[in-house]
Design an enzyme around this catalytic site. Structure first.
Site, PDB file in Angstrom:
ATOM      1  N   CYS A 114       0.812  -1.232   0.000  1.00 51.72           N
ATOM      2  CA  CYS A 114       0.000   0.000   0.000  1.00 51.72           C
ATOM      3  C   CYS A 114       0.843   1.278   0.000  1.00 51.72           C
ATOM      4  O   CYS A 114       0.322   2.357  -0.261  1.00 51.72           O
ATOM      5  CB  CYS A 114      -0.944   0.004   1.194  1.00 51.72           C
ATOM      6  SG  CYS A 114      -2.156  -1.305   1.113  1.00 51.72           S
ATOM      7  N   HIS A 249      -3.240   7.411   2.682  1.00 48.49           N
ATOM      8  CA  HIS A 249      -3.630   6.099   2.150  1.00 48.49           C
ATOM      9  C   HIS A 249      -4.991   5.744   2.744  1.00 48.49           C
ATOM     10  O   HIS A 249      -5.255   5.997   3.923  1.00 48.49           O
ATOM     11  CB  HIS A 249      -2.582   5.051   2.541  1.00 48.49           C
ATOM     12  CG  HIS A 249      -3.015   3.653   2.227  1.00 48.49           C
ATOM     13  ND1 HIS A 249      -3.520   3.300   0.987  1.00 48.49           N
ATOM     14  CD2 HIS A 249      -3.045   2.524   2.983  1.00 48.49           C
ATOM     15  CE1 HIS A 249      -3.829   2.021   1.009  1.00 48.49           C
ATOM     16  NE2 HIS A 249      -3.558   1.521   2.202  1.00 48.49           N
ATOM     17  N   ASN A 279      -9.940   0.226   0.032  1.00 48.60           N
ATOM     18  CA  ASN A 279      -8.485   0.332  -0.001  1.00 48.60           C
ATOM     19  C   ASN A 279      -7.992  -0.180  -1.350  1.00 48.60           C
ATOM     20  O   ASN A 279      -8.054  -1.375  -1.620  1.00 48.60           O
ATOM     21  CB  ASN A 279      -7.916  -0.492   1.162  1.00 48.60           C
ATOM     22  CG  ASN A 279      -6.404  -0.528   1.198  1.00 48.60           C
ATOM     23  OD1 ASN A 279      -5.730  -0.057   0.275  1.00 48.60           O
ATOM     24  ND2 ASN A 279      -5.846  -1.084   2.252  1.00 48.60           N
TER      25      ASN A 279
HETATM   26  N1  ACO Z   1     -17.934  -8.325  10.032  1.00 50.39           N
HETATM   27  C1  ACO Z   1     -18.316  -8.598  11.292  1.00 50.39           C
HETATM   28  N2  ACO Z   1     -17.458  -8.940  12.264  1.00 50.39           N
HETATM   29  C2  ACO Z   1     -16.151  -8.990  11.941  1.00 50.39           C
HETATM   30  C3  ACO Z   1     -15.670  -8.707  10.651  1.00 50.39           C
HETATM   31  C4  ACO Z   1     -16.619  -8.378   9.671  1.00 50.39           C
HETATM   32  N3  ACO Z   1     -16.280  -8.085   8.387  1.00 50.39           N
HETATM   33  N4  ACO Z   1     -14.326  -8.825  10.625  1.00 50.39           N
HETATM   34  C5  ACO Z   1     -13.964  -9.180  11.871  1.00 50.39           C
HETATM   35  N5  ACO Z   1     -15.065  -9.279  12.670  1.00 50.39           N
HETATM   36  C6  ACO Z   1     -15.126  -9.622  14.089  1.00 50.39           C
HETATM   37  C7  ACO Z   1     -13.935 -10.410  14.555  1.00 50.39           C
HETATM   38  O1  ACO Z   1     -14.108 -11.783  14.324  1.00 50.39           O
HETATM   39  C8  ACO Z   1     -13.909 -10.064  16.037  1.00 50.39           C
HETATM   40  O2  ACO Z   1     -14.870 -10.868  16.694  1.00 50.39           O
HETATM   41  P1  ACO Z   1     -14.588 -11.450  18.181  1.00 50.39           P
HETATM   42  O3  ACO Z   1     -14.453 -10.221  19.053  1.00 50.39           O
HETATM   43  O4  ACO Z   1     -15.801 -12.275  18.453  1.00 50.39           O
HETATM   44  O5  ACO Z   1     -13.309 -12.218  18.058  1.00 50.39           O
HETATM   45  C9  ACO Z   1     -14.402  -8.628  16.085  1.00 50.39           C
HETATM   46  O6  ACO Z   1     -15.093  -8.407  14.853  1.00 50.39           O
HETATM   47  C10 ACO Z   1     -13.296  -7.587  16.230  1.00 50.39           C
HETATM   48  O7  ACO Z   1     -12.258  -7.890  15.270  1.00 50.39           O
HETATM   49  P2  ACO Z   1     -11.009  -6.970  15.072  1.00 50.39           P
HETATM   50  O8  ACO Z   1     -10.117  -7.584  14.031  1.00 50.39           O
HETATM   51  O9  ACO Z   1     -10.414  -6.661  16.413  1.00 50.39           O
HETATM   52  O10 ACO Z   1     -11.709  -5.658  14.494  1.00 50.39           O
HETATM   53  P3  ACO Z   1     -11.089  -4.251  14.206  1.00 50.39           P
HETATM   54  O11 ACO Z   1     -11.834  -3.203  14.879  1.00 50.39           O
HETATM   55  O12 ACO Z   1      -9.590  -4.252  14.355  1.00 50.39           O
HETATM   56  O13 ACO Z   1     -11.401  -4.056  12.648  1.00 50.39           O
HETATM   57  C11 ACO Z   1     -10.215  -4.164  10.549  1.00 50.39           C
HETATM   58  C12 ACO Z   1     -10.884  -4.954  11.675  1.00 50.39           C
HETATM   59  C13 ACO Z   1     -11.270  -3.317   9.878  1.00 50.39           C
HETATM   60  C14 ACO Z   1      -9.611  -5.138   9.554  1.00 50.39           C
HETATM   61  C15 ACO Z   1      -9.110  -3.238  11.129  1.00 50.39           C
HETATM   62  O14 ACO Z   1      -8.318  -3.967  12.024  1.00 50.39           O
HETATM   63  C16 ACO Z   1      -8.208  -2.596  10.103  1.00 50.39           C
HETATM   64  O15 ACO Z   1      -8.628  -1.748   9.336  1.00 50.39           O
HETATM   65  N6  ACO Z   1      -6.890  -2.939  10.117  1.00 50.39           N
HETATM   66  C17 ACO Z   1      -5.878  -2.251   9.323  1.00 50.39           C
HETATM   67  C18 ACO Z   1      -5.895  -2.619   7.878  1.00 50.39           C
HETATM   68  C19 ACO Z   1      -4.735  -1.911   7.214  1.00 50.39           C
HETATM   69  O16 ACO Z   1      -4.483  -0.752   7.440  1.00 50.39           O
HETATM   70  N7  ACO Z   1      -3.957  -2.599   6.380  1.00 50.39           N
HETATM   71  C20 ACO Z   1      -2.741  -1.998   5.865  1.00 50.39           C
HETATM   72  C21 ACO Z   1      -2.819  -1.671   4.485  1.00 50.39           C
HETATM   73  S1  ACO Z   1      -3.235  -3.036   3.474  1.00 50.39           S
HETATM   74  C22 ACO Z   1      -1.836  -3.487   2.511  1.00 50.39           C
HETATM   75  O17 ACO Z   1      -0.739  -3.051   2.685  1.00 50.39           O
HETATM   76  C23 ACO Z   1      -2.060  -4.553   1.449  1.00 50.39           C
END
Ligand code: ACO
Length: 322
Positions: A114, A249, A279
């Site tokens: 990214c 980004h 993204n």
């Molecule tokens: N729908 C519903 N529930 C979900 C989903 C979904 N799509 N995805 C995860 N959950 C659940 C999980 O299973 C978890 O459940 P649990 O508490 O029962 O275990 C709960 O939601 C919380 O999960 P987290 O992973 O802690 O959720 P978070 O608030 O962190 O959000 C997300 C997840 C959106 C992926 C976030 O962590 C994020 O944006 N991360 C960064 C992504 C990023 O910046 N990537 C870098 C660039 S990409 C690249 O370089 C290719």
């Protein structure tokens, strides 16, 4: 004469198909409200079967060249940032060069996930400042939908397809004020995408899809982007109040908001496209920059901070006087 690089044209392309959160929630256990609240994304664009990183790059690049009003044959360097190339080789840069019919340029790809567009911009700026190139085409093009596991709700909600481009040209006034790029391979296991044929790990060979520990990535991204803001301001002896626009980004609205807060910036000064694009990896910063230039938000003479964070980890920023 001191040489600087300056943005002389921008372009962007988004495929036609829109995939909404509602559509995704028909196939995996999620909901529009969960996705929107946690990420800020409502829909993303999905490339058609006939499209590829090179075909999307061509459309964005042609727009940037037209906006600059420049003869494409004056382009002496083409850098394409992509993690989803059409082929392992030739590079997407070479494929783009052929599509554009540019004869006397050197073309190559940059792979920094990214952060790719910032890495490409940084390289382009160094080439121009050193006198090694005069006009450089920088493109970020990604077809993320093809490396997303559409059964994994942790990743399939995030990504989209598209291409962004800008043309940099040599000038004697700044221009690109500074670029800062970094990487730390220690974080390779938090976010990766294997190429099945060349992976040594048997599990990875079976997959070929993005694998991410989202929550851990999130925390490192917020801290790291805070640090790069400080580094960029210090390098330019600048106060955060002097920045007119933040073009981040587009990974997650909560990450973007944290960076804006660090800059004490109103969200009105932040270019946000992820609601309808998701993204788009190395395309996202260039797409957002192009959008805000074309709709008149970013004006000539304004100071713009571009930043990105991605797999590697990689991260970087570019401070630009547009
Ligand atoms: N729908 C519903 N529930 C979900 C989903 C979904 N799509 N995805 C995860 N959950 C659940 C999980 O299973 C978890 O459940 P649990 O508490 O029962 O275990 C709960 O939601 C919380 O999960 P987290 O992973 O802690 O959720 P978070 O608030 O962190 O959000 C997300 C997840 C959106 C992926 C976030 O962590 C994020 O944006 N991360 C960064 C992504 C990023 O910046 N990537 C870098 C660039 S990409 C690249 O370089 C290719």
């Amino acid at each position: 004469m001191i040489r600087y690089s300056r943005v002389v044209g921008t372009g962007g392309y988004l495929p036609e198909e829109v995939r909404t959160n509602e559509q995704i929630s028909e196939t995996v256990d999620t909901s529009d409200s969960w996705i929107y609240e946690r990420t800020g994304i409502k829909s993303r664009r999905i490339a058609g079967a006939h499209e590829s990183a090179a075909s999307m790059a061509e459309i964005a690049a042609r727009q940037a060249i037209e906006a600059a009003g420049c003869d494409p044959q004056t382009i002496d360097l083409i850098i394409v940032a992509t993690g989803t190339p059409d082929l392992v080789y030739p590079s997407t840069g070479c494929l783009l060069q052929q599509r554009l019919g540019i004869k006397n340029a050197v073309a190559f790809d940059v792979q920094a996930a990214c952060s790719g567009s910032i890495f490409a911009l940084s390289i382009a700026d160094q080439y121009i400042k050193s006198g090694a190139a005069k006009t450089v085409l920088v493109v970020g093009s990604e077809i993320c939908s093809r490396i997303v596991d559409w059964t994994d709700r942790g990743t399939c909600i995030l990504f989209g397809d598209g291409a962004g481009a800008l043309l940099l040209s040599v000038t004697n006034e700044p221009g690109v004020l500074s670029t800062h790029i970094h990487s730390d391979g220690d974080f390779k296991d938090l976010l990766y995408c294997p190429l099945p044929q060349t992976s040594v790990n048997k599990n990875e060979q079976e997959a070929g899809y993005i694998s991410m520990r989202g929550n851990e990535v999130f925390k490192v991204a917020v801290n790291t982007l805070g640090r790069i803001v400080d580094e960029t301001l210090e390098a330019n002896n600048m106060d955060r109040s002097e920045i007119d626009w933040l073009v981040p980004h587009q990974a997650n609205i909560r990450i973007i908001a944290a960076t804006a807060k660090k800059l004490k910036m109103s969200m009105k000064q932040v270019v946000v496209t992820l609601e309808t694009q998701g993204n788009t990896s190395s395309a996202s910063v260039l797409l957002a920059f192009n959008e805000a230039v074309r709709d008149g938000r970013i004006k000539r003479g304004q100071v713009v901070l571009l930043e990105a964070f991605g797999a590697g980890f990689t991260w970087g920023s570019a401070l630009i006087k547009y």
